[in-house]
Design a protein around this motif. Structure first.
Motif, PDB file in Angstrom:
ATOM      1  N   LYS A 115      18.976 -27.808 -16.319  1.00 22.90           N
ATOM      2  CA  LYS A 115      20.171 -27.419 -15.679  1.00 22.90           C
ATOM      3  C   LYS A 115      21.218 -28.129 -16.275  1.00 22.90           C
ATOM      4  O   LYS A 115      22.463 -27.841 -16.693  1.00 22.90           O
ATOM      5  CB  LYS A 115      20.252 -27.650 -14.125  1.00 22.90           C
ATOM      6  N   TYR A 116      20.967 -29.601 -17.008  1.00 28.96           N
ATOM      7  CA  TYR A 116      21.906 -30.299 -17.481  1.00 28.96           C
ATOM      8  C   TYR A 116      22.442 -29.972 -18.803  1.00 28.96           C
ATOM      9  O   TYR A 116      23.650 -29.992 -19.231  1.00 28.96           O
ATOM     10  CB  TYR A 116      21.411 -31.632 -17.514  1.00 28.96           C
ATOM     11  N   ILE A 117      21.474 -29.394 -19.473  1.00 23.64           N
ATOM     12  CA  ILE A 117      21.794 -28.819 -20.845  1.00 23.64           C
ATOM     13  C   ILE A 117      22.637 -27.418 -20.603  1.00 23.64           C
ATOM     14  O   ILE A 117      23.514 -27.288 -21.465  1.00 23.64           O
ATOM     15  CB  ILE A 117      20.203 -28.493 -21.670  1.00 23.64           C
ATOM     16  N   MET A 118      22.250 -26.676 -19.631  1.00 21.98           N
ATOM     17  CA  MET A 118      23.000 -25.608 -19.482  1.00 21.98           C
ATOM     18  C   MET A 118      24.487 -25.899 -19.281  1.00 21.98           C
ATOM     19  O   MET A 118      25.414 -25.441 -19.809  1.00 21.98           O
ATOM     20  CB  MET A 118      22.441 -24.763 -18.496  1.00 21.98           C
ATOM     21  N   LYS A 119      24.892 -27.183 -18.420  1.00 17.79           N
ATOM     22  CA  LYS A 119      26.110 -27.301 -17.981  1.00 17.79           C
ATOM     23  C   LYS A 119      26.746 -27.929 -19.245  1.00 17.79           C
ATOM     24  O   LYS A 119      27.888 -27.544 -19.466  1.00 17.79           O
ATOM     25  CB  LYS A 119      25.938 -28.390 -16.779  1.00 17.79           C
ATOM     26  N   ARG A 120      26.267 -28.828 -19.863  1.00 17.37           N
ATOM     27  CA  ARG A 120      26.957 -29.598 -20.914  1.00 17.37           C
ATOM     28  C   ARG A 120      26.949 -28.634 -22.058  1.00 17.37           C
ATOM     29  O   ARG A 120      28.145 -28.640 -22.695  1.00 17.37           O
ATOM     30  CB  ARG A 120      26.155 -30.629 -21.117  1.00 17.37           C
ATOM     31  N   GLY A 121      25.935 -27.758 -22.540  1.00 17.05           N
ATOM     32  CA  GLY A 121      26.025 -27.016 -23.437  1.00 17.05           C
ATOM     33  C   GLY A 121      27.252 -25.915 -23.373  1.00 17.05           C
ATOM     34  O   GLY A 121      27.915 -25.477 -24.342  1.00 17.05           O
ATOM     35  N   ASN A 122      27.290 -25.314 -22.197  1.00 18.91           N
ATOM     36  CA  ASN A 122      28.173 -24.502 -21.991  1.00 18.91           C
ATOM     37  C   ASN A 122      29.866 -25.325 -21.799  1.00 18.91           C
ATOM     38  O   ASN A 122      30.779 -24.320 -22.239  1.00 18.91           O
ATOM     39  CB  ASN A 122      27.939 -23.687 -20.383  1.00 18.91           C
ATOM     40  N   GLN A 123      29.934 -26.117 -21.326  1.00 14.84           N
ATOM     41  CA  GLN A 123      31.140 -26.977 -21.471  1.00 14.84           C
ATOM     42  C   GLN A 123      31.511 -27.229 -22.865  1.00 14.84           C
ATOM     43  O   GLN A 123      32.817 -26.964 -23.372  1.00 14.84           O
ATOM     44  CB  GLN A 123      30.896 -28.287 -20.668  1.00 14.84           C
ATOM     45  N   GLU A 124      30.531 -27.585 -23.838  1.00 10.89           N
ATOM     46  CA  GLU A 124      31.155 -27.777 -25.304  1.00 10.89           C
ATOM     47  C   GLU A 124      31.464 -26.307 -25.552  1.00 10.89           C
ATOM     48  O   GLU A 124      32.543 -26.321 -26.568  1.00 10.89           O
ATOM     49  CB  GLU A 124      29.936 -28.421 -26.193  1.00 10.89           C
ATOM     50  N   TYR A 125      30.601 -25.294 -25.608  1.00  5.77           N
ATOM     51  CA  TYR A 125      31.105 -23.934 -25.935  1.00  5.77           C
ATOM     52  C   TYR A 125      32.432 -23.521 -25.533  1.00  5.77           C
ATOM     53  O   TYR A 125      33.270 -23.094 -26.330  1.00  5.77           O
ATOM     54  CB  TYR A 125      30.067 -23.021 -25.268  1.00  5.77           C
ATOM     55  N   ASN A 126      32.850 -23.730 -24.195  1.00  8.78           N
ATOM     56  CA  ASN A 126      33.845 -23.369 -23.820  1.00  8.78           C
ATOM     57  C   ASN A 126      35.104 -24.259 -24.377  1.00  8.78           C
ATOM     58  O   ASN A 126      36.273 -23.469 -24.446  1.00  8.78           O
ATOM     59  CB  ASN A 126      34.200 -23.466 -22.075  1.00  8.78           C
ATOM     60  N   ARG A 127      34.891 -25.381 -24.452  1.00 12.66           N
ATOM     61  CA  ARG A 127      35.905 -26.153 -25.066  1.00 12.66           C
ATOM     62  C   ARG A 127      36.584 -25.898 -26.294  1.00 12.66           C
ATOM     63  O   ARG A 127      37.529 -25.848 -26.688  1.00 12.66           O
ATOM     64  CB  ARG A 127      35.315 -27.717 -25.064  1.00 12.66           C
ATOM     65  N   ARG A 128      35.158 -25.350 -27.275  1.00  8.63           N
ATOM     66  CA  ARG A 128      35.651 -25.055 -28.652  1.00  8.63           C
ATOM     67  C   ARG A 128      36.166 -23.681 -28.521  1.00  8.63           C
ATOM     68  O   ARG A 128      37.414 -23.364 -29.200  1.00  8.63           O
ATOM     69  CB  ARG A 128      34.386 -24.612 -29.170  1.00  8.63           C
ATOM     70  N   TYR A 129      36.002 -22.553 -27.573  1.00  7.62           N
ATOM     71  CA  TYR A 129      36.591 -21.613 -27.355  1.00  7.62           C
ATOM     72  C   TYR A 129      38.045 -21.729 -26.981  1.00  7.62           C
ATOM     73  O   TYR A 129      39.038 -20.946 -27.616  1.00  7.62           O
ATOM     74  CB  TYR A 129      35.800 -20.688 -26.443  1.00  7.62           C
ATOM     75  N   GLU A 130      38.302 -22.199 -26.002  1.00  8.17           N
ATOM     76  CA  GLU A 130      39.649 -22.635 -25.483  1.00  8.17           C
ATOM     77  C   GLU A 130      40.588 -23.155 -26.742  1.00  8.17           C
ATOM     78  O   GLU A 130      41.819 -23.079 -26.377  1.00  8.17           O
ATOM     79  CB  GLU A 130      39.569 -23.783 -24.225  1.00  8.17           C
ATOM     80  N   MET A 131      39.900 -23.972 -27.395  1.00  9.41           N
ATOM     81  CA  MET A 131      40.721 -24.559 -28.623  1.00  9.41           C
ATOM     82  C   MET A 131      40.967 -23.565 -29.912  1.00  9.41           C
ATOM     83  O   MET A 131      41.652 -23.857 -30.733  1.00  9.41           O
ATOM     84  CB  MET A 131      39.871 -25.917 -29.095  1.00  9.41           C
TER      85      MET A 131
END
Length: 214
Positions: A115-131
């Motif tokens: 669950k930790y990997i899912m949460k943090r991995g998606n956060q990194e993905y979304n951060r890149r996408y938003e930038m």
């Protein structure tokens, strides 16, 4: 901790704290079990001593998730070794086989890390996408980095605490799996160096920052 008997008494208290039927906090229960496992390895205390049983009980703890099969098995392989278990696949599931409490601890830790990997991995993905940056390979790079970091941390712990899978577990698993075909699992190569480094750092600190005080 002055002696083995004191450790055994504390381990029993930690197992009681780790009973999710009695403890409303899942995280506190999981951390109590992790602390107990560490003490058991340090003082060479078996679950039979803790529960005062004569014969070991074995369990098969099954974990099934719909997504991200690519990193799930490598993560399970890293954790099985540290928690004195054997690992096999059953359909889309990973299953930890070992002494009853070891297998339960391993499954709980796996679910926590997954669950930790899912949460943090998606956060990194979304951060890149938003930038407005490229997102290809970001999640996979984070997951791979996390597993690399976690493996390094747990391998050091295994050496320091002399953690090994009990011979009876190995023998029982070998008997059970005789004639089974062997499957291998490889993750795609990480393509994002920055996210890989973040994953490694998080993996190295994952259990340390969530552990109970000595």
């Amino acid at each position: 901790m002055n002696n083995r008997e004191d450790a055994l008494d504390l381990i029993r208290k930690l197992f009681n704290l780790g009973d999710k039927e009695k403890n409303n906090s899942d995280q506190e229960a999981e951390l109590a079990i992790l602390k107990a496992q560490k003490l058991m390895a340090k003082y060479d205390i078996s679950i039979e001593e803790v529960k005062e049983e004569k014969e070991p009980e074995y369990a098969h703890e099954r974990c099934e998730h719909k997504w991200n099969y690519g990193y799930r098995i490598p993560l399970a392989q890293v954790l099985a070794k540290n928690f004195r278990c054997e690992l096999y696949q059953l359909g889309n599931s990973v299953v930890f086989m070992g002494r009853k409490m070891d297998a339960a601890i391993c499954r709980q830790t796996f679910e926590f890390a997954y669950k930790y990997i899912m949460k943090r991995g998606n956060q990194e993905y979304n951060r890149r996408y938003e930038m407005g940056y490229a997102t290809r390979g970001v999640f996979n790079s984070y997951a791979q980095g996390f597993i690399i970091g976690l493996k390094k941390s747990l391998d050091e712990q295994c050496v320091a605490l002399a953690i090994v899978t009990p011979p009876d577990v190995k023998a029982k698993f070998k008997e059970m799996t005789e004639g089974w075909g062997q499957k291998t699992a490889k993750m795609k190569q990480a393509t994002d160096t920055e996210t890989l480094r973040k994953g490694i750092k998080d993996g190295e600190r994952f259990l340390q920052k969530n552990k109970l005080p000595e």
